[in-house]
Write an enzyme that holds these catalytic residues in place. Structure first.
Site, PDB file in Angstrom:
ATOM      1  N   CYS A   2       0.838  -1.194   0.000  1.00  0.00           N
ATOM      2  CA  CYS A   2       0.000   0.000   0.000  1.00  0.00           C
ATOM      3  C   CYS A   2       0.880   1.254   0.000  1.00  0.00           C
ATOM      4  O   CYS A   2       2.035   1.210   0.413  1.00  0.00           O
ATOM      5  CB  CYS A   2      -0.924   0.089   1.215  1.00  0.00           C
ATOM      6  SG  CYS A   2      -1.885  -1.390   1.494  1.00  0.00           S
ATOM      7  N   ARG A  27       2.864   0.167  -5.501  1.00  0.00           N
ATOM      8  CA  ARG A  27       2.789  -0.444  -4.174  1.00  0.00           C
ATOM      9  C   ARG A  27       1.478  -1.178  -3.964  1.00  0.00           C
ATOM     10  O   ARG A  27       1.259  -1.791  -2.913  1.00  0.00           O
ATOM     11  CB  ARG A  27       2.917   0.631  -3.091  1.00  0.00           C
ATOM     12  CG  ARG A  27       4.177   1.441  -3.171  1.00  0.00           C
ATOM     13  CD  ARG A  27       4.176   2.536  -2.128  1.00  0.00           C
ATOM     14  NE  ARG A  27       4.377   1.995  -0.809  1.00  0.00           N
ATOM     15  CZ  ARG A  27       5.553   1.756  -0.251  1.00  0.00           C
ATOM     16  NH1 ARG A  27       6.641   2.031  -0.929  1.00  0.00           N
ATOM     17  NH2 ARG A  27       5.649   1.254   0.950  1.00  0.00           N
ATOM     18  N   TRP A  74      -3.019  -2.576  -1.500  1.00  0.00           N
ATOM     19  CA  TRP A  74      -2.733  -3.941  -1.941  1.00  0.00           C
ATOM     20  C   TRP A  74      -3.252  -4.819  -0.819  1.00  0.00           C
ATOM     21  O   TRP A  74      -2.724  -4.813   0.293  1.00  0.00           O
ATOM     22  CB  TRP A  74      -1.231  -4.149  -2.138  1.00  0.00           C
ATOM     23  CG  TRP A  74      -0.884  -5.494  -2.674  1.00  0.00           C
ATOM     24  CD1 TRP A  74      -0.931  -5.898  -3.982  1.00  0.00           C
ATOM     25  CD2 TRP A  74      -0.410  -6.629  -1.932  1.00  0.00           C
ATOM     26  NE1 TRP A  74      -0.534  -7.206  -4.087  1.00  0.00           N
ATOM     27  CE2 TRP A  74      -0.207  -7.677  -2.852  1.00  0.00           C
ATOM     28  CE3 TRP A  74      -0.154  -6.864  -0.586  1.00  0.00           C
ATOM     29  CZ2 TRP A  74       0.253  -8.937  -2.474  1.00  0.00           C
ATOM     30  CZ3 TRP A  74       0.302  -8.119  -0.212  1.00  0.00           C
ATOM     31  CH2 TRP A  74       0.500  -9.139  -1.146  1.00  0.00           C
ATOM     32  N   ASN A  99      -0.277   1.617   6.053  1.00  0.00           N
ATOM     33  CA  ASN A  99       0.496   0.675   5.242  1.00  0.00           C
ATOM     34  C   ASN A  99       1.219  -0.242   6.210  1.00  0.00           C
ATOM     35  O   ASN A  99       1.899   0.239   7.111  1.00  0.00           O
ATOM     36  CB  ASN A  99       1.509   1.449   4.376  1.00  0.00           C
ATOM     37  CG  ASN A  99       2.590   0.546   3.817  1.00  0.00           C
ATOM     38  OD1 ASN A  99       2.329  -0.594   3.469  1.00  0.00           O
ATOM     39  ND2 ASN A  99       3.802   1.054   3.737  1.00  0.00           N
ATOM     40  N   GLY A 100       1.059  -1.578   6.026  1.00  0.00           N
ATOM     41  CA  GLY A 100       1.714  -2.531   6.921  1.00  0.00           C
ATOM     42  C   GLY A 100       0.725  -3.609   7.322  1.00  0.00           C
ATOM     43  O   GLY A 100      -0.302  -3.793   6.664  1.00  0.00           O
ATOM     44  N   GLU A 482      14.605 -16.775 -13.599  1.00  0.00           N
ATOM     45  CA  GLU A 482      14.178 -15.391 -13.793  1.00  0.00           C
ATOM     46  C   GLU A 482      13.286 -15.281 -15.039  1.00  0.00           C
ATOM     47  O   GLU A 482      12.271 -14.564 -15.025  1.00  0.00           O
ATOM     48  CB  GLU A 482      15.421 -14.491 -13.909  1.00  0.00           C
ATOM     49  CG  GLU A 482      15.167 -13.033 -14.216  1.00  0.00           C
ATOM     50  CD  GLU A 482      14.285 -12.298 -13.193  1.00  0.00           C
ATOM     51  OE1 GLU A 482      14.027 -12.836 -12.110  1.00  0.00           O
ATOM     52  OE2 GLU A 482      13.845 -11.187 -13.534  1.00  0.00           O
ATOM     53  N   LYS A 486       9.449 -13.972 -15.008  1.00  0.00           N
ATOM     54  CA  LYS A 486       8.952 -12.863 -15.844  1.00  0.00           C
ATOM     55  C   LYS A 486       7.694 -13.297 -16.577  1.00  0.00           C
ATOM     56  O   LYS A 486       6.704 -12.585 -16.611  1.00  0.00           O
ATOM     57  CB  LYS A 486       9.997 -12.427 -16.885  1.00  0.00           C
ATOM     58  CG  LYS A 486      11.167 -11.619 -16.418  1.00  0.00           C
ATOM     59  CD  LYS A 486      10.865 -10.260 -15.878  1.00  0.00           C
ATOM     60  CE  LYS A 486      10.484 -10.324 -14.436  1.00  0.00           C
ATOM     61  NZ  LYS A 486      11.436 -10.125 -13.417  1.00  0.00           N
ATOM     62  N   GLU A 489       4.660 -13.797 -14.158  1.00  0.00           N
ATOM     63  CA  GLU A 489       4.204 -12.536 -13.548  1.00  0.00           C
ATOM     64  C   GLU A 489       3.311 -11.734 -14.485  1.00  0.00           C
ATOM     65  O   GLU A 489       2.289 -11.217 -14.067  1.00  0.00           O
ATOM     66  CB  GLU A 489       5.415 -11.620 -13.252  1.00  0.00           C
ATOM     67  CG  GLU A 489       6.122 -11.857 -11.975  1.00  0.00           C
ATOM     68  CD  GLU A 489       7.278 -10.872 -11.788  1.00  0.00           C
ATOM     69  OE1 GLU A 489       7.304 -10.186 -10.769  1.00  0.00           O
ATOM     70  OE2 GLU A 489       8.170 -10.798 -12.668  1.00  0.00           O
ATOM     71  N   HIS A 505      14.014 -36.540 -14.022  1.00  0.00           N
ATOM     72  CA  HIS A 505      13.580 -36.914 -12.676  1.00  0.00           C
ATOM     73  C   HIS A 505      12.179 -36.397 -12.372  1.00  0.00           C
ATOM     74  O   HIS A 505      11.828 -36.198 -11.214  1.00  0.00           O
ATOM     75  CB  HIS A 505      14.592 -36.400 -11.639  1.00  0.00           C
ATOM     76  CG  HIS A 505      15.961 -36.969 -11.848  1.00  0.00           C
ATOM     77  ND1 HIS A 505      16.243 -38.309 -11.696  1.00  0.00           N
ATOM     78  CD2 HIS A 505      17.113 -36.381 -12.251  1.00  0.00           C
ATOM     79  CE1 HIS A 505      17.520 -38.523 -11.978  1.00  0.00           C
ATOM     80  NE2 HIS A 505      18.066 -37.368 -12.324  1.00  0.00           N
ATOM     81  N   LYS A 603       4.905  -3.788  -6.524  1.00  0.00           N
ATOM     82  CA  LYS A 603       6.342  -3.672  -6.779  1.00  0.00           C
ATOM     83  C   LYS A 603       7.144  -3.712  -5.493  1.00  0.00           C
ATOM     84  O   LYS A 603       8.194  -4.330  -5.429  1.00  0.00           O
ATOM     85  CB  LYS A 603       6.620  -2.361  -7.525  1.00  0.00           C
ATOM     86  CG  LYS A 603       8.080  -2.155  -7.808  1.00  0.00           C
ATOM     87  CD  LYS A 603       8.317  -1.867  -9.247  1.00  0.00           C
ATOM     88  CE  LYS A 603       9.765  -2.003  -9.625  1.00  0.00           C
ATOM     89  NZ  LYS A 603      10.100  -3.317 -10.146  1.00  0.00           N
TER      90      LYS A 603
HETATM   91  C1  G6P Z   1       8.299  -7.843  -5.574  1.00  0.00           C
HETATM   92  C2  G6P Z   1       8.528  -7.314  -6.963  1.00  0.00           C
HETATM   93  C3  G6P Z   1       9.682  -8.047  -7.608  1.00  0.00           C
HETATM   94  C4  G6P Z   1      10.932  -7.925  -6.751  1.00  0.00           C
HETATM   95  C5  G6P Z   1      10.670  -8.400  -5.322  1.00  0.00           C
HETATM   96  C6  G6P Z   1      11.817  -8.020  -4.401  1.00  0.00           C
HETATM   97  O1  G6P Z   1       7.863  -9.150  -5.627  1.00  0.00           O
HETATM   98  O2  G6P Z   1       7.360  -7.471  -7.747  1.00  0.00           O
HETATM   99  O3  G6P Z   1       9.943  -7.479  -8.884  1.00  0.00           O
HETATM  100  O4  G6P Z   1      11.951  -8.700  -7.302  1.00  0.00           O
HETATM  101  O5  G6P Z   1       9.511  -7.756  -4.795  1.00  0.00           O
HETATM  102  O6  G6P Z   1      11.878  -6.630  -4.328  1.00  0.00           O
HETATM  103  P1  G6P Z   1      13.193  -5.800  -4.062  1.00  0.00           P
HETATM  104  O7  G6P Z   1      12.729  -4.361  -4.134  1.00  0.00           O
HETATM  105  O8  G6P Z   1      13.650  -6.180  -2.686  1.00  0.00           O
HETATM  106  O9  G6P Z   1      14.175  -6.143  -5.108  1.00  0.00           O
END
Ligand code: G6P
Length: 608
Positions: A2, A27, A74, A99-100, A482, A486, A489, A505, A603
């Site tokens: 948030c 956020r 969020w 927020n929290g 990764e 991607k 997500e 396996h 994010k």
């Molecule tokens: C969220 C974001 C990711 C990011 C992760 C860690 O899940 O959507 O893109 O990799 O947090 O965030 P940071 O800011 O610690 O890299």
């Protein structure tokens, strides 16, 4: 997560608040709301969905106010709905944004219900406003009520409070969640992120844990945990950091993918000199301290964790330092053994990820030699709380799916490897080779970005599927993870990654003509073995998309080879990331998903 924002001014703040919320949608974006003080009344608006829907409501009501608070959510407790959206109110008097996570909200709800309060939402946040009202009714003033409320709350919070009986001030409190004050010209602001108020203020005060603050248009008062008035440091933030426009691109993610050559140049800027890295690029005294390091513990989350996994290979192979990597959310719960002379390394784009901060704080209580962070936000909690810090300088990353933050983290991690290797009799030829490769990296990334046209051709085949498998070996396994992250997500296609040798396996059972398999096959000593793994896929009808810079003797009945530019092997993990980012983006574009703000994600994850 948030985002919260508050403003006290001489002018109408309603639009400022909404603009600030837009900048913090990374956020969370499942609902938004605001409360605006007007004489002895409050305009209280909420909207389910993105901030633009709140903005529409605001336009039709057109309220004018010089004092207000706002929130973009969020959901953690309670579904996204207007009822659960903030601000929450109590007794038609107190309005709060939070927020929290309030961990003991259930027991507080029971207490409040016994005291006659009606709970109107499913959120953990609502209790905060009722507690404040409860203490106010016991003849405490508002500041004392905030301290008494804080005593009752367990968990993490950044809170802004509006009191209908007070047309001058906004009250703030923080514990573990980020909150800062921005000083403007005859106006003051508070927000979860400087981005939200960057254009309005250029001096910022980052509140510390357990601080309480009161802002009016002309005053800022801060109190510490013991209610003593205190001055906190004023920070100036480079206004360039605030640039957040999409420019010619359709999405921030697309822009951020194509910004990578420049972003990597920025990471390297001033850190490399001659054939080596400069001294103390992680901060004064870091080079001296790094000489003593015998082991490394990396903690991070999400994409940043993948960067850590690549780096652990580099650290042991190049610098000869054994390295362990943990999910930040798991690390402190496994009772880790800390060897003497170990360095704790955190990696984070935002520097505000709650689990990573908690891991750092946990680590600081253990016997680590020192702590270092690699991070894209110099004012973040991780940057401030770590002993040493390397700023990746990628510029603001807005797309929820991380791209340039990842490749700049990897670049920064290679700088860490070289800084650590400096005092460890590293072969000078190897050092020179890596420095040369780092200098050429931006142009190699440019070449990899030119693969877009080839990737656009394969994207429609993958966009039709509901699953995908990514394969890599060795240091390319975290890159395949990764790539899978991607794709899932932003396109919502289920994607998994495996070290190719593990296929037989279990995952081989999934292979048929509906399973695209994306393989990373750079020239290496095990490429032949990888090709055998790919033959196993082909024999079972799987569609293969092979990214390689070597001639692979294999006919693909379905799928395609994509020729990668050549590059020094040690930096290939960075290069091979690029086409996987483009692939995920192009597939998501075809599937019409919300690329910059995928469903259910945010994010900056500021809750544990
Ligand atoms: C969220 C974001 C990711 C990011 C992760 C860690 O899940 O959507 O893109 O990799 O947090 O965030 P940071 O800011 O610690 O890299």
């Amino acid at each position: 997560m948030c985002g919260i924002i508050a403003a006290a001014s001489e002018r109408n703040v309603s639009e400022l608040l909404v603009k600030g919320l837009h900048k913090m949608e990374y956020r969370g974006y499942d609902s938004a709301g605001l409360a605006l003080h007007q004489e002895n009344d409050i305009t209280h608006l909420k909207a389910l969905g993105k901030v633009s829907l709140l903005e529409e409501k605001l336009k039709s009501e057109n309220p004018s106010s010089t004092l207000g608070i706002a929130h973009t959510r969020w959901a953690t407790h309670g579904e996204p709905s207007e009822k659960n959206a903030h601000p929450h109110k109590s007794n038609e008097r107190i309005y709060i944004v939070h927020n929290g996570i309030i961990e003991n909200h259930l027991e507080l709800k029971i207490f409040l219900e016994e005291e006659g309060y009606q709970i109107n939402s499913e959120t953990d946040s609502e209790v905060i406003g009722h507690l404040l009202d409860y203490f106010l009714n016991q003849r405490n003033n508002i500041l004392d009520s905030i301290y008494l409320t804080k005593e009752k709350l367990d968990g993490a919070y950044a809170i802004a409070v509006l009191d209908i009986k007070d047309g001058e001030n906004i009250y703030l409190a923080r514990s573990k969640s980020p909150l800062l004050i921005g000083k403007g010209n005859n106006e003051n602001f508070a927000a979860s992120d400087p981005l939200a108020i960057g254009k309005l203020a250029n001096e910022f005060i980052f509140l510390e844990d357990d601080d309480v603050a009161v802002i009016s248009k002309s005053t800022i008062q801060i109190y510490d945990a013991t209610k003593q008035s205190i001055q906190r440091k004023i920070t100036e933030i480079d206004s360039e950091y605030q640039t957040t426009s999409k420019g010619e691109y359709k999405h921030f993610m697309e822009k951020e993918i194509y910004e990578q050559p420049q972003a990597i140049l920025n990471t390297l800027d001033g850190r490399v000199g001659g054939d080596d890295v400069r001294d103390d690029i992680f901060g004064i005294g870091s080079s001296e301290l790094f000489k003593k390091v015998k082991r490394i513990q990396i903690v991070a989350c999400g994409t940043s964790l993948h960067a850590g996994r690549v780096a652990s290979n580099w650290l042991s192979a190049i610098a000869g330092i054994p390295t362990q990597v943990d999910y930040a959310s798991e690390y402190r719960y496994r009772n880790p053994h800390v060897d003497e002379d170990s360095l704790l390394v955190t990696i984070s784009q935002s520097g505000e990820t709650a689990d990573t901060i908690a891991a750092l704080r946990y680590g600081k209580e253990k016997d680590y030699l020192s702590t270092t962070t690699i991070c894209n936000v110099p004012t973040s909690s991780l940057a401030r709380e770590s002993d040493f810090f390397l700023y990746t300088n990628a510029g603001p990353e807005i797309g929820v799916a991380s791209t340039k933050a990842f490749t700049t983290q990897l670049t920064g991690l290679m700088l860490l490897v070289l800084s650590l290797a400096k005092s460890r009799k590293m072969n000078p030829k190897l050092r020179k080779r890596i420095i040369t490769a780092l200098r050429k990296l931006p142009e190699k990334i440019e070449e990899a970005l030119e693969l877009k046209q080839q990737i656009i051709k394969i994207a429609p085949e993958i966009a039709k599927k509901e699953n995908a498998l990514f394969l890599g070996r060795g240091i390319f396994y975290p890159i395949s993870k990764e790539g899978a992250l991607k794709l899932k997500e932003i396109s919502y296609i289920h994607a998994e990654a495996y070290p190719a040798g593990e296929l037989k396996h279990g995952p081989l059972a999934l292979i048929d003509e509906n399973m695209p398999v994306i393989a990373l096959a750079p020239e290496s000593e095990i490429v032949e073995k990888l090709v055998s793994n790919l033959e196993e896929v082909k024999a079972r009808g799987g569609m293969l998309y092979v990214f390689s810079d070597t001639s692979i003797k294999m006919d693909l009945s379905s799928g395609k080879f994509i020729n990668m530019p050549e590059c020094d092997f040690l930096l290939k993990p960075i290069l091979y990331t690029i086409p996987l980012q483009i692939l995920a983006y192009e597939v998501a574009l075809l599937r019409g998903t919300e690329i910059d703000q995928p469903r259910n994600l945010a994010k900056s994850v500021t809750v544990e």
